[in-house]
Design a protein around this motif. Structure first.
Motif, short mmCIF file in Angstrom:
data_model
loop_
_atom_site.label_atom_id
_atom_site.label_comp_id
_atom_site.label_asym_id
_atom_site.label_seq_id
_atom_site.Cartn_x
_atom_site.Cartn_y
_atom_site.Cartn_z
N LEU B 461 0.86 -1.19 0.00
CA LEU B 461 0.00 0.00 0.00
C LEU B 461 0.89 1.23 0.00
O LEU B 461 2.04 1.19 0.44
N ASN B 462 0.33 2.34 -0.49
CA ASN B 462 1.07 3.60 -0.42
C ASN B 462 1.02 4.13 1.01
O ASN B 462 -0.05 4.37 1.56
N PHE B 463 2.19 4.30 1.61
CA PHE B 463 2.23 4.67 3.02
C PHE B 463 1.88 6.13 3.27
O PHE B 463 1.29 6.45 4.30
N THR B 464 2.23 7.01 2.33
CA THR B 464 1.90 8.43 2.55
C THR B 464 0.40 8.60 2.70
O THR B 464 -0.08 9.27 3.61
N LEU B 465 -0.34 7.94 1.81
CA LEU B 465 -1.80 7.99 1.94
C LEU B 465 -2.24 7.35 3.25
O LEU B 465 -3.19 7.79 3.88
N GLN B 526 -11.87 7.97 4.14
CA GLN B 526 -11.99 6.51 4.01
C GLN B 526 -12.06 6.12 2.54
O GLN B 526 -11.53 5.09 2.14
N LEU B 527 -12.75 6.94 1.75
CA LEU B 527 -12.81 6.65 0.32
C LEU B 527 -11.41 6.71 -0.29
O LEU B 527 -11.04 5.91 -1.15
N MET B 528 -10.62 7.66 0.21
CA MET B 528 -9.24 7.76 -0.26
C MET B 528 -8.47 6.49 0.09
O MET B 528 -7.73 5.95 -0.73
N LEU B 530 -9.76 3.58 0.41
CA LEU B 530 -10.23 2.52 -0.47
C LEU B 530 -9.59 2.63 -1.84
O LEU B 530 -9.27 1.63 -2.47
N PHE B 531 -9.42 3.87 -2.29
CA PHE B 531 -8.74 4.05 -3.57
C PHE B 531 -7.34 3.47 -3.47
O PHE B 531 -6.90 2.71 -4.34
N ASN B 532 -6.63 3.81 -2.40
CA ASN B 532 -5.29 3.28 -2.16
C ASN B 532 -5.33 1.75 -2.17
O ASN B 532 -4.51 1.09 -2.79
N PHE B 533 -6.33 1.20 -1.49
CA PHE B 533 -6.46 -0.25 -1.37
C PHE B 533 -6.60 -0.91 -2.74
O PHE B 533 -5.83 -1.80 -3.11
N PHE B 534 -7.60 -0.45 -3.50
CA PHE B 534 -7.86 -1.12 -4.77
C PHE B 534 -6.78 -0.82 -5.81
O PHE B 534 -6.40 -1.67 -6.60
N TYR B 535 -6.28 0.41 -5.79
CA TYR B 535 -5.20 0.77 -6.71
C TYR B 535 -3.99 -0.12 -6.44
O TYR B 535 -3.37 -0.65 -7.35
N SER B 536 -3.67 -0.29 -5.14
CA SER B 536 -2.46 -1.03 -4.79
C SER B 536 -2.58 -2.52 -5.07
O SER B 536 -1.57 -3.19 -5.27
N ILE B 537 -3.82 -3.04 -5.09
CA ILE B 537 -3.97 -4.46 -5.42
C ILE B 537 -3.40 -4.72 -6.81
O ILE B 537 -2.74 -5.72 -7.05
N PHE B 538 -3.64 -3.75 -7.69
CA PHE B 538 -3.21 -3.97 -9.07
C PHE B 538 -1.91 -3.24 -9.41
O PHE B 538 -1.11 -3.73 -10.18
N LYS B 539 -1.73 -2.04 -8.82
CA LYS B 539 -0.60 -1.22 -9.24
C LYS B 539 0.39 -0.91 -8.13
O LYS B 539 1.34 -0.18 -8.35
#
Lengths: 350, 602
Positions: B461-465, B526-528, B530-539
Motif C-alpha cells: 500500500l502507499n504509506f503516505t496515503l 476513508q474513500l481515499m 479505499l482508492f489506495n487499497f484497490f489501486y495497490s492491489i493492481f498497481k
C-alpha cells in the motif's frame, strides 16, 4: 450547483493528494528507502506528540465551552445521588485517562526507531501484572460499592406518604391518571379501551370512579413530596425520561413498571435558578418508538401543595365526565352523540 | 502457483504427490479460483471486499443522517433525487431517518465488523499462522462466505422495497418490530431483515466451527497452544463466543417471526395499536431483549477481540519487542470471553429489571474493566523501551489503544446502573459504543489491513496515503464523538432527528453541524483509503522480501504469493513462541528456528 462544486473540489483535492503520495513513494525509492523511512518515522513521532498535547488542550477547551450547556443541579433527591456518583466516576476515570493517554503517545514519541537504541527484551514481569490487576480491582470495588448503595436507595420501595401518578405512553403521546380522593387506581383491562375510555378502565371497579384522566396537558407534582410513577405503554416500548430529575424507566406494554423520586424544586424555582422564565420540566421518550419518537414530548409542573390542591379541585374524573354529566345542556362536548349513546348503553351494563 | 494441492493436513508428502495427478475437479478455472474458491486466503479476501462494500453503504447512511442532524432546517435536493418519496422536498422523512440508522447499525455491526473483520482475518490468518494448508473444512468455509453473500443480497433487497427496510433500530425490539401497524419499517422490510440475519447466523456458525476446529486440530508440529500468536487466540475466543451466542439470537428472531406472521404471543401482550385492540396476551417483550442481548453483548467482543489480537501482534512486531505478559494477555482474553456472557442485562437496567439482578450485573460488568486494564497496561509496557517503527499499521494499533482507553472508561459510567439511569439511551451511549466498539475495531481492522496487505496481494500500500488516512481519521473520530458525551450529560436522547420542539436539548445547534462536517471529511478520507487499497492491489509496488516486517510468525515463511496449500514444500515445524523479538541481541528469531544451546530463557 453547490453540490457539484463541493464534489469537484473534493475530487481535485483527492487527486492532488494522491499524486503527492505517489511522488513521495518514487522519491523515497530514489533517495534510498531506509533514509526515507527514518524521516517519515520522525515526522509521525512528532505528530504523535503534537496530537497528545493538542488533544489534551482540546479536551479542556471542549469542557470549557460545553459545560455550561449541560444540566444544572438535579431537581430531585435521587438526581443528587446520581450527580455525586457521576462526579466520583469522572474524577477517577479522568485521572486514568490522562495517565494512560500521556504514556501511550509519549512512548510512541520517545521510543521511535533509532539506530542508537536496541529494543529491550522484556517478555513478562509477574509483579507488574499483579499491581495492575489489583489497583483497578480496588478502584472498581469502590465504584461498585457507591453505585450499588445508591442504586438500592433509588430502586427501593417508595415512602408510604408518596403520591401516585400513572403515566401511559402510546405512539406518540403521554396520558396521565391520578388516583383521586381514594388514592387508589381502579383496575384496567386493555380490551375495554374505547375512544372515551382511552386507558381501558373497568367501570365496575369502584376505585375507578374518582380516577382523573388527563392528556395534552402537563403532569402536576408536588414539591418535596415523594411521587411514585406507575408506567404503562399501550402499543410499543416507550421510556419515561425525566432529565432534570435524572430519572428514567421503560414503559413496556403488558408489564407495568414503577419508579419513585422526590422533586425538590418547583418549576418556578427552576425558572429563577436557570434565569429562563419559560422553564419547563420535560418528559422525553427515550426508547425508540416509531416515526414520531422525536416529538413524543410531555411536561411536568412541580408546584406547592396549595397550588396543586387548587388545580386538582378543578378536575373531574373520567367516570363523571362520561356518566354523571353535571350540566349537559350548557356545555355540549364536541362528540355529544357518541357520549350520550355510550352513557345510555353502557351505564346499566357496567 | 500450484493450485492443485489436495488438502491433507499432516501428510505433507502425500500433498506433493497429488500435484502430478490429473484430478479434473481440482483444476482451477476462474470460477473455482476467484468465485467458488475453497482457498482460505481467497475467502478471506471475499469477506474483506464484501465488508468494504457494506462499509461504504453503511458509512454513507451515517453521512446522510448526520446531514439531517447537523442541518435540520436545510433542504438537500440531491436527497430527493436519490431517495424519492423518502426525502420529499430534500428533507429526510422520519421513517426514512429511522430506516437509515437501523441499517447503519445492522450493516456496521454484523456485516462490516463481524463478517468483514473476523471473517477476513480469521480466514486469512488462522491457517497461515498455525501452519495449516487450509481450514479444517474448506468446503464449509466456502459456504460460510456464500451464506454471508446471500444474507447481504436479502438485506440489500430490503432497501429497495416500497415500505423500506427495517426501521426499529438495530436491536429490533418488539413490539415495534413485531407490529405491522406500528411502523412502515415493520412491514416486509422487517421480515427480510430477519431472513437476512438468519442466513448471517448460518454463515457465522459455519465459519466459527471451522476456525475452532482448525485451531485445535491443525496446528503444525511444535505449535503448542501457548506458542500461538495472540491473533490466533483472539480469533479462537471470538469464534467460541459466536458459536455459543448466535444461535440464541436466531431463536429469538424465529419467535419474532412467529409473532409477526403466525399470531403467536411470545413478545406481545395487552396491545392497543392505533386504536386497534390486539388479541395477544401473556407474552413479554422483555424476553426478546434478554435473548437479543445474550448475543448482543458477546457480539461487542466478537467485534473487539480480533482487533485486540491483531493490535497485540502489530505492536509487538513494530516495537521490535515481545508482547509484554503473553500469559496475562491470554488470561485476560479468556476472562473477557467468559464475562462477555454474564453481563448482557446491563443493557436493560431501566426496563424494570429486578434491582437485585441489576446489582449483580453491575458487579459483573465492572469486573470486565480488570482484564481490560491488564491489556492496556501490557500494551503500554510493550511500547516501553521499544524501537518503534511507526508504520500506518503501528499508528492504527496505537490509535486503537487510545480509543479503547477512552471508550472503555466511559463504559465504567454506563456499567454502573446508578449513572446509567441518567445516561441510558442518550448520546453518551452513542459516543461510548462508537468509540470503543465501532471506531476502535475499525482501527484494528485498518491496522490488520496495512500489516497483512503484502501477504494478501503481494504488493504494498502507499504509506503516505496511509499516514494521511490515520491522522485525519483519529482526529476526526475524537472530534465527532468526544463532544457527544456532553450531549449525553445534558440528557439528549439518542435517535432524535430534530430537537426543535424540545427546550432542554436544542442548545447544541452548532455542535451538531460541526460533527456533521467532520464526519463528511472522515468519510471522504476513508474513500481515499479505499482508492489506495484497490489501486495497490493492481498497481502497488511489488513486495520483494518474503518477510517485509521482520516477523517471527509462520505466515511470512510462505512464498510472497502463496498458492492454495500455502507452503510449497513441507509445512515448517515450530520451535518457539511467536514473540522472540530483540532477544540475545538479535532483532528477531523466527518461530521455525530451533532453540540454540546458548540461548537465554525467557
Amino acid at each position: 450547483m453547490q453540490t457539484f462544486f463541493i464534489v469537484a473540489i473534493l475530487l481535485l483535492g483527492f487527486l492532488i493528494t494522491f499524486q503527492i503520495a505517489k511522488a513521495s513513494e518514487y522519491v523515497s525509492v530514489i533517495r534510498g528507502e531506509e533514509k526515507a523511512k527514518r524521516q517519515t518515522n520522525k515526522v509521525n513521532a512528532f505528530i504523535m506528540l503534537a496530537f497528545l498535547i493538542l488533544g489534551l488542550i482540546g479536551v479542556y477547551y471542549c469542557n470549557e465551552s460545553l459545560k455550561g450547556k449541560i444540566l444544572g443541579e438535579a431537581a430531585s433527591n435521587h438526581g443528587k445521588h446520581i450527580d455525586t456518583m457521576l462526579d466520583i466516576t469522572i474524577a477517577l476515570t479522568g485521572v486514568v485517562f490522562i495517565i494512560t493517554q500521556v504514556l501511550l503517545f509519549w512512548f510512541g514519541y520517545k521510543y521511535q526507531e533509532s539506530d542508537k537504541r536496541k529494543a529491550f527484551y522484556y517478555p513478562h514481569n509477574n509483579k507488574l501484572e499483579v499491581i495492575w490487576t489489583v489497583i483497578p480491582a480496588i478502584a472498581l470495588t469502590v465504584l461498585v460499592g457507591f453505585g450499588i448503595f445508591y442504586w438500592f436507595k433509588i430502586t427501593g420501595d417508595a415512602p408510604a406518604n408518596a403520591m401516585e401518578v400513572e403515566i401511559t405512553g402510546s405512539q406518540f403521546k403521554w396520558e396521565f391518571r391520578y388516583p383521586g380522593k381514594d388514592k387508589t387506581f381502579g383496575k384496567k383491562y386493555y380490551k375495554k379501551t374505547t375512544g372515551d375510555n382511552p386507558l381501558g378502565q373497568i367501570w365496575e371497579d369502584g376505585a375507578n370512579r374518582d380516577d382523573i384522566y388527563a392528556t395534552g396537558e402537563p403532569m402536576h407534582l408536588v414539591v418535596n413530596k415523594p411521587v411514585r410513577l406507575v408506567i404503562n405503554a399501550k402499543d410499543v416500548i416507550h421510556d419515561v425520561g425525566l432529565i432534570h430529575f435524572r430519572m428514567k424507566m421503560d414503559a413496556v406494554p403488558g408489564t407495568p413498571t414503577t419508579m419513585w423520586f422526590t422533586p425538590t424544586k418547583t418549576t418556578k424555582d427552576m425558572a429563577k435558578e436557570t434565569g429562563n422564565p419559560d422553564f419547563v420540566f420535560e418528559i422525553s421518550c427515550d426508547q425508540m418508538c416509531g416515526k414520531g419518537h422525536t416529538n413524543m414530548r410531555g411536561e411536568i409542573i412541580v408546584e406547592t401543595q396549595e397550588e396543586y390542591d387548587v388545580w386538582m379541585a378543578k378536575k373531574e374524573s373520567q367516570y363523571d365526565k362520561l356518566f354523571n354529566k353535571k350540566q349537559p345542556a350548557t356545555t355540549p362536548a364536541p362528540d355529544t352523540t357518541k357520549q350520550t349513546t355510550s352513557v345510555t348503553m353502557s351505564k346499566p351494563n357496567h | 502457483m500450484s493450485d492443485t494441492i489436495h488438502i491433507h493436513p499432516g501428510s505433507v508428502g502425500h500433498d506433493v504427490a497429488h500435484d502430478d495427478h490429473h484430478h479434473g475437479h481440482h483444476e482451477q478455472s476462474f470460477v473455482t479460483k476467484y468465485i467458488f474458491s475453497q482457498d482460505h486466503k481467497t475467502i478471506g479476501k471475499q469477506f474483506l471486499v464484501t465488508g468494504i462494500i457494506w462499509a461504504v453503504i453503511g458509512g454513507l447512511f451515517s453521512v446522510l443522517f448526520r446531514l439531517q442532524l447537523g442541518f435540520p432546517n436545510q433542504t438537500f435536493p440531491i436527497l430527493e433525487t436519490f431517495f424519492g418519496h423518502w426525502a420529499e422536498g430534500g428533507q429526510i422523512k422520519p421513517e426514512f431517518y429511522y430506516a437509515l440508522i437501523t441499517m447503519h447499525g445492522t450493516v456496521l455491526v454484523f456485516f462490516v465488523l463481524t463478517a468483514g473483520l473476523s471473517g477476513t482475518f480469521a480466514n486469512l490468518l488462522i491457517p497461515l499462522q498455525v501452519g495449516a494448508r487450509d481450514m479444517a473444512s474448506p468446503f464449509l468455509n466456502m459456504l460460510s462466505y456464500w451464506f454471508f453473500f446471500l444474507a447481504s443480497v436479502v438485506m440489500l433487497a430490503s432497501l429497495f422495497i416500497q415500505t423500506g427496510p427495517a426501521a426499529g433500530g438495530w436491536t429490533v425490539y418488539p413490539p415495534l418490530s413485531a407490529l405491522h401497524q406500528a411502523s412502515e419499517g415493520s412491514k416486509l422490510g422487517m421480515d427480510l431483515w430477519i431472513v437476512s440475519m438468519a442466513l448471517f447466523v448460518v454463515s457465522a456458525l459455519l465459519g466459527g466451527l471451522n476456525y475452532i476446529t482448525t485451531i485445535l486440530n491443525m496446528r503444525t508440529k511444535g505449535m503448542s497452544m501457548t506458542r500461538l500468536p495472540l491473533t490466533i487466540w483472539a480469533l479462537f475466543f471470538t469464534a467460541v463466543l459466536g458459536v455459543l451466542s448466535f444461535p440464541v439470537l436466531l431463536s429469538g428472531l424465529i419467535l419474532l417471526l412467529f409473532d409477526r406472521n403466525l399470531g403467536t404471543s411470545f413478545y406481545l401482550s395487552d396491545i392497543v395499536v392505533n386504536g386497534e385492540i390486539l388479541p395477544n396476551e401473556g407474552g413479554s417483550s422483555i424476553l426478546f431483549q434478554h435473548l437479543f442481548w445474550f448475543l448482543g453483548h458477546p457480539e461487542v467482543y466478537i467485534i473487539l477481540l480480533p482487533a485486540m489480537g491483531m493490535v497485540s501482534e502489530i505492536l509487538s512486531v513494530n516495537s521490535r519487542k515481545p508482547i509484554f505478559g503473553y500469559m496475562a494477555m491470554l488470561g485476560s482474553l479468556f476472562a473477557i470471553a467468559i464475562l462477555a456472557f454474564l453481563v448482557w442485562a446491563h443493557h436493560m437496567f431501566v426496563t424494570g429489571l429486578n434491582p437485585f439482578l441489576g446489582s449483580v450485573f453491575v458487579l459483573l460488568t465492572l469486573l470486565i474493566a480488570v482484564p481490560s486494564a491488564i491489556k492496556v497496561f501490557n500494551w503500554l509496557t510493550t511500547l516501553w523501551r521499544g524501537n518503534i517503527r511507526l508504520f500506518p499499521s503501528t499508528l492504527f494499533a496505537i490509535g486503537f489503544v487510545s480509543l479503547f482507553i477512552s471508550g472503555g472508561l466511559t463504559g465504567i459510567f454506563l456499567g454502573n446502573s446508578t449513572i446509567d439511569i441518567h445516561l441510558h439511551d442518550t448520546m453518551f451511549v452513542v459516543a461510548h459504543f462508537h468509540i470503543v466498539m465501532g471506531v476502535a475495531s475499525m482501527f484494528g481492522m485498518f491496522a490488520g489491513i496495512y500489516h497483512w496487505f503484502p501477504k494478501m496481494f503481494g504488493r504494498n500500500l502507499n504509506f503516505t496515503l496511509g499516514y494521511i488516512h490515520f491522522w485525519v481519521t483519529i482526529v476526526g473520530a475524537y472530534l465527532i464523538f468526544w463532544p457527544m458525551h456532553y450531549e449525553g450529560f445534558a440528557g439528549m436522547p439518542r435517535r432524535y432527528l430534530d430537537k426543535s420542539v424540545w427546550k432542554s436539548f436544542n442548545n447544541f445547534g452548532d455542535l451538531d453541524a460541526m460533527i456533521t462536517i467532520v464526519s463528511i471529511i472522515v468519510f471522504a478520507v476513508q474513500l481515499m483509503f479505499l482508492f489506495n487499497f484497490f489501486y495497490s492491489i493492481f498497481k502497488g509496488r511489488k513486495v520483494t522480501n518474503n518477510n517485509p516486517w521482520g516477523s517471527t510468525t509462520l505466515e511470512w515463511t510462505t512464498p510472497i504469493n502463496p498458492g492454495h496449500g500455502n507452503w510449497t514444500g513441507e509445512i515448517p515445524e515450530v520451535h518457539r513462541w511467536a514473540y522472540d523479538y530483540g532477544k540475545d541481541g538479535r532483532e528477531f528469531i523466527p518461530q521455525t528456528e530451533p532453540v540454540g544451546a546458548n540461548e537465554s530463557k525467557h
